[in-house]
Design an enzyme around this catalytic site. Structure first.
Site, short mmCIF file in Angstrom:
data_model
loop_
_atom_site.label_atom_id
_atom_site.label_comp_id
_atom_site.label_asym_id
_atom_site.label_seq_id
_atom_site.Cartn_x
_atom_site.Cartn_y
_atom_site.Cartn_z
NE ARG A 1 50.84 46.98 80.12
CZ ARG A 1 51.75 47.11 81.09
NH1 ARG A 1 52.02 48.28 81.59
NH2 ARG A 1 52.36 46.05 81.55
CB ILE B 1 54.54 51.69 82.76
CG1 ILE B 1 54.78 52.67 83.91
CG2 ILE B 1 55.50 50.49 82.81
CD1 ILE B 1 56.21 53.16 84.04
CG HIS C 1 64.06 59.48 85.00
ND1 HIS C 1 62.72 59.27 85.26
CD2 HIS C 1 64.65 59.66 86.21
CE1 HIS C 1 62.52 59.29 86.57
NE2 HIS C 1 63.68 59.52 87.16
CD GLU D 1 64.22 66.76 81.68
OE1 GLU D 1 63.38 66.36 80.87
OE2 GLU D 1 63.93 67.12 82.83
C1 GAR Z 1 60.39 66.01 81.60
O1 GAR Z 1 60.97 66.59 82.73
C2 GAR Z 1 60.78 64.54 81.50
O2 GAR Z 1 62.08 64.30 81.90
C3 GAR Z 1 59.80 63.93 82.45
O3 GAR Z 1 58.59 64.61 82.21
C4 GAR Z 1 58.87 65.94 81.76
C5 GAR Z 1 58.14 66.18 80.46
O4 GAR Z 1 58.24 67.52 80.07
N1 GAR Z 1 59.68 62.50 82.23
C6 GAR Z 1 59.53 61.62 83.20
O5 GAR Z 1 59.39 61.93 84.37
C7 GAR Z 1 59.54 60.17 82.75
N2 GAR Z 1 59.72 59.29 83.86
P1 GAR Z 1 57.99 67.98 78.56
O6 GAR Z 1 56.62 67.43 78.13
O7 GAR Z 1 57.98 69.49 78.64
O8 GAR Z 1 59.09 67.45 77.71
#
Ligand code: GAR
Length: 209
Positions: free
Chosen positions: A70, A97, A114, A185
């Site tokens: 990491r 993470i 998120h 989002e």
């Molecule tokens: C999104 O829904 C984002 O909120 C989530 O992953 C997806 C990525 O989609 N992130 C998490 O869960 C972080 N904890 P994308 O690659 O199409 O933007």
């Protein structure tokens, strides 16, 4: 200075629809205080990289596996971010993470989207579709998305923006995920990025971590 723009690096792992929302927001002027200068992925096959290339944005791949530890992984990411002169790091579906050492190095300069209303359905193990599975199995009638600063606590940093989204009868994790993306989002991530970039270019102090 009026037209100084904060340099944004976006970190991704997958499809990159949130990255696309940021790119579109930059084009439409929703993001006017920042400029995406780098898209960094931990996955070489992430479709998000194509989206970046189509928009003429520089890309980098830093593989967790190839890095070995990491520490080496985060050192390689830091080197790429520093080389790009990044001032704001946007985690847009970045599925690793980050350590306390890393988040402290970039204190007040990392934001994450998120797909729930934090503090519900967040923390270790809650990512991507799992978040919507958990919301549906709990039976909540309202969910949503959160943009927050990133600190050493998973999904624990200061909240910048949230938006609620209704759960509908017959929702599957996939239909709910799509609605949360479309209605929350893709709207709040660019808005929050602009808010933080505005503070950076005005030289203001960021909020609590
Ligand atoms: C999104 O829904 C984002 O909120 C989530 O992953 C997806 C990525 O989609 N992130 C998490 O869960 C972080 N904890 P994308 O690659 O199409 O933007």
């Amino acid at each position: 200075m009026e037209d100084r723009k904060a340099r944004i690096a976006v970190m991704v792992s997958g499809g990159g629809t949130n990255l696309q929302a940021l790119i579109d927001a930059q084009k439409s002027g929703v993001i006017k205080s920042g400029e995406i200068v780098l898209v960094l992925s931990n996955k070489a096959d992430a479709y998000a990289l194509e989206r970046a290339k189509n928009a003429g944005i520089k890309t980098r791949v830093v593989s967790r596996k190839e890095a070995g530890s990491r520490e080496a992984f985060e050192a390689a990411i830091t080197a790429a971010l520093e080389e790009a002169g990044a001032e704001l790091i946007v985690l847009a579906g970045f599925m690793c993470i980050l350590s306390a050492d890393f988040t402290r190095r970039w204190e007040g300069r990392i934001i994450n989207v998120h797909p729930s209303l934090i503090p519900s359905f967040c923390g270790d193990g809650f990512y991507g579709l799992h978040v919507h599975e958990a919301a549906l199995s709990y039976g909540v009638k309202v969910t949503g998305a959160t943009v927050h600063f990133v600190n050493e606590v998973t999904d624990g940093g200061e909240i910048i923006l949230q938006k609620a989204v209704d759960v509908e009868e017959g929702d599957t994790p996939e239909t709910l995920q799509r609605r949360v993306m479309e209605q929350a989002e893709w709207i709040i991530l660019p808005k929050a990025a602009e808010m933080v970039c505005g503070r950076i270019v005005r030289g203001e102090q960021e909020g609590r971590q």
